[in-house]
Design a protein around this motif. Structure first.
Motif, mmCIF file in Angstrom:
data_model
loop_
_atom_site.group_PDB
_atom_site.id
_atom_site.type_symbol
_atom_site.label_atom_id
_atom_site.label_comp_id
_atom_site.label_asym_id
_atom_site.label_seq_id
_atom_site.Cartn_x
_atom_site.Cartn_y
_atom_site.Cartn_z
ATOM 1 N N ARG A 260 7.077 27.811 52.574
ATOM 2 C CA ARG A 260 7.828 27.777 51.323
ATOM 3 C C ARG A 260 8.634 26.487 51.319
ATOM 4 O O ARG A 260 9.450 26.253 52.211
ATOM 5 N N SER A 261 8.383 25.647 50.303
ATOM 6 C CA SER A 261 9.071 24.364 50.191
ATOM 7 C C SER A 261 10.026 24.402 49.010
ATOM 8 O O SER A 261 9.722 24.990 47.972
ATOM 9 N N VAL A 262 11.159 23.743 49.161
ATOM 10 C CA VAL A 262 12.178 23.693 48.115
ATOM 11 C C VAL A 262 12.375 22.233 47.708
ATOM 12 O O VAL A 262 13.090 21.485 48.377
ATOM 13 N N PRO A 263 11.723 21.792 46.624
ATOM 14 C CA PRO A 263 11.894 20.407 46.167
ATOM 15 C C PRO A 263 13.294 20.118 45.634
ATOM 16 O O PRO A 263 13.695 18.963 45.563
ATOM 17 N N LEU A 264 14.023 21.164 45.231
ATOM 18 C CA LEU A 264 15.386 20.971 44.733
ATOM 19 C C LEU A 264 16.245 22.182 45.055
ATOM 20 O O LEU A 264 15.864 23.322 44.793
ATOM 21 N N LEU A 265 17.414 21.917 45.624
ATOM 22 C CA LEU A 265 18.466 22.919 45.794
ATOM 23 C C LEU A 265 19.739 22.282 45.254
ATOM 24 O O LEU A 265 20.164 21.224 45.728
ATOM 25 N N ALA A 266 20.336 22.886 44.234
ATOM 26 C CA ALA A 266 21.512 22.305 43.582
ATOM 27 C C ALA A 266 22.526 23.389 43.286
ATOM 28 O O ALA A 266 22.171 24.452 42.777
ATOM 29 N N LEU A 267 23.794 23.110 43.591
ATOM 30 C CA LEU A 267 24.872 24.063 43.333
ATOM 31 C C LEU A 267 26.068 23.360 42.728
ATOM 32 O O LEU A 267 26.319 22.184 42.983
ATOM 33 N N SER A 268 26.814 24.104 41.939
ATOM 34 C CA SER A 268 28.015 23.584 41.308
ATOM 35 C C SER A 268 29.076 23.271 42.356
ATOM 36 O O SER A 268 29.276 24.030 43.312
ATOM 37 N N CYS A 269 29.785 22.167 42.155
ATOM 38 C CA CYS A 269 30.864 21.821 43.078
ATOM 39 C C CYS A 269 32.025 22.803 42.966
ATOM 40 O O CYS A 269 32.901 22.834 43.834
ATOM 41 N N ARG A 270 32.050 23.626 41.909
ATOM 42 C CA ARG A 270 33.137 24.599 41.748
ATOM 43 C C ARG A 270 33.160 25.630 42.867
ATOM 44 O O ARG A 270 34.182 26.266 43.100
ATOM 45 N N VAL A 271 32.025 25.823 43.553
ATOM 46 C CA VAL A 271 31.981 26.844 44.603
ATOM 47 C C VAL A 271 31.991 26.226 45.990
ATOM 48 O O VAL A 271 31.776 26.921 46.978
ATOM 49 N N ALA A 272 32.230 24.922 46.078
ATOM 50 C CA ALA A 272 32.271 24.270 47.387
ATOM 51 C C ALA A 272 33.370 24.906 48.239
ATOM 52 O O ALA A 272 34.456 25.215 47.756
ATOM 53 N N GLY A 273 33.072 25.106 49.509
ATOM 54 C CA GLY A 273 34.051 25.654 50.435
ATOM 55 C C GLY A 273 34.176 27.160 50.433
ATOM 56 O O GLY A 273 35.035 27.716 51.121
ATOM 57 N N ARG A 274 33.304 27.854 49.687
ATOM 58 C CA ARG A 274 33.393 29.310 49.623
ATOM 59 C C ARG A 274 32.185 30.002 50.231
ATOM 60 O O ARG A 274 32.070 31.225 50.168
ATOM 61 N N GLY A 275 31.268 29.234 50.782
ATOM 62 C CA GLY A 275 30.110 29.825 51.438
ATOM 63 C C GLY A 275 28.947 30.128 50.524
ATOM 64 O O GLY A 275 27.906 30.605 50.989
ATOM 65 N N ALA A 276 29.083 29.848 49.220
ATOM 66 C CA ALA A 276 28.024 30.208 48.276
ATOM 67 C C ALA A 276 26.765 29.380 48.503
ATOM 68 O O ALA A 276 25.647 29.901 48.396
ATOM 69 N N ALA A 277 26.920 28.097 48.804
ATOM 70 C CA ALA A 277 25.747 27.243 49.019
ATOM 71 C C ALA A 277 24.953 27.740 50.222
ATOM 72 O O ALA A 277 23.718 27.860 50.172
ATOM 73 N N ALA A 278 25.655 28.042 51.316
ATOM 74 C CA ALA A 278 24.973 28.553 52.504
ATOM 75 C C ALA A 278 24.321 29.902 52.227
ATOM 76 O O ALA A 278 23.171 30.148 52.617
ATOM 77 N N ALA A 279 25.031 30.782 51.530
ATOM 78 C CA ALA A 279 24.491 32.116 51.258
ATOM 79 C C ALA A 279 23.238 32.037 50.392
ATOM 80 O O ALA A 279 22.271 32.780 50.605
ATOM 81 N N PHE A 280 23.233 31.147 49.394
ATOM 82 C CA PHE A 280 22.051 30.965 48.539
ATOM 83 C C PHE A 280 20.879 30.456 49.370
ATOM 84 O O PHE A 280 19.751 30.977 49.283
#
Length: 361
Positions: A260-280
């Protein structure tokens, strides 16, 4: 940078307005009464039009701090502005403070100021920030014409104001950062993007920089998302303060059965530092393994802005592979991968993660 020539509206997240001579004609501290000068109607209309397109507004004024207190007494006016700065400090310092309070890059700001000196000071000390004379505001609005309005963009000002409430409570909280995050009751839901969410996914691809793996263009993302074997996923988040909305998007390429390849992973900077990027990211790994994949890959194009994303991928155990076939859509990109066998990383303990299919069942 001055003027609107070569202006890219996708890079601007907040327009910062001067007060005296810009938002209104008079000088507030010279007023004979406590009443503020009357704002120029065309400036208020511009602020509201930008808000409809998801662009925030703030204030940077070299004036007595008491002017901000008087602004607080006019709720209908004050509500238009986030993280305002009114003091005698340099405008460049005010812009740095605004960017820090909003959690965005200072380069995502644009200053509207009638003073050539103030514009020059900002351009000299913050060369990535564009500045405009008030007479150029119509050209600024024209640059945003045709940009799609989404429910997310129309709600952005409200969500940033909710974020101010979160931040204020965090400052009052007597405990550790993790204890406060647990108290927030954050919930992340991951699932295939609905038709209504696709514009927001395209917006994340265009507007996010800190938490963006590859910089895939919205047009290319739309094209790939509609091709065989590809699926677009989104992540939405809520907490006890309110709804963050859709805060993440990922394109997953399942054309190779074991990978499974992910050509794009993008998250809002509003959730930086809350673990949401890692959890996604971790939930995408889990879903990939459940679908029978043995390896998980992410396309990475390093930039000056996405160090946080690079650190996240490394902490998740992804390392550069010899296979560079997945980099065709991103200049100077690399492919990072890891095995899906064995234990996978766990999301932060304070964040409850679920699949959309489970919540809709």
């Amino acid at each position: 940078m001055s003027g609107t020539e070569g202006f890219d509206p996708d890079r601007v997240k907040c327009v910062v307005w001067d007060l005296d001579g810009t938002l209104w004609d008079e000088i507030a501290v010279e007023s004979a009464t406590d009443a503020l000068p009357v704002p120029r109607p065309r400036m208020l209309a511009a602020i509201d039009a930008l808000a409809d397109r998801g662009v925030l507004s703030s204030i940077a004024s070299r004036s007595a701090p008491s002017v901000l207190g008087r602004l607080d007494d006019v709720p209908g006016l004050r509500a238009r502005f986030l993280a305002p700065q009114v003091s005698w400090q340099d405008k460049s310092e005010s812009l740095r403070a605004i960017a820090k309070d909003l959690g965005i890059a200072v380069e995502a700001l644009l200053l509207v100021d009638d003073s050539p000196y103030e514009r020059a000071e900002v351009e000299a000390l913050l060369p990535g920030v564009r500045t405009l004379d008030p007479a150029e505001v119509p050209a600024l609005l024209a640059a945003f014409e045709g940009r799609e309005e989404t429910p997310e963009s129309r709600a952005r000002v409200h969500r940033y104001r909710t974020e101010e409430t979160r931040r204020a409570e965090a400052e009052r909280f007597r405990g550790t950062r993790e204890e406060f995050l647990r108290r927030c009751g954050m919930r992340l839901t991951v699932g295939a993007a609905t038709p209504e969410e696709i514009p927001r996914a395209l917006e994340l691809a265009a507007r996010t920089h800190r938490l963006n793996s590859s910089g895939l263009t919205p047009d290319r993302l739309r094209e790939l998302a509609g091709s065989a074997g590809h699926e677009l996923f989104t992540a939405a988040m809520t907490d006890r303060f309110g709804d963050y909305g859709v805060i993440g998007a990922a394109l997953v390429d399942g054309t190779a059965p074991a990978v499974r390849s992910v050509p794009l992973l993008a998250l809002s900077c509003r959730v930086a530092g809350r673990g949401a990027a890692a959890a996604f990211l971790f939930r995408l790994m889990e879903r990939s393994r459940a679908a029978g994949a043995e390896e998980f890959r992410v396309t990475l194009r390093p930039t000056d802005a996405n160090l946080e994303m690079r650190m996240l991928l490394r902490q998740a155990g992804l390392r550069r592979t010899d296979d560079t076939a997945d980099t065709a859509d991103t200049a100077a990109g690399a492919v990072l991968g890891r095995s899906l066998h064995g234990d996978l990383p766990e999301p932060p303990a304070w964040l409850h993660v679920s699949d959309r299919e489970d919540t809709e069942a």
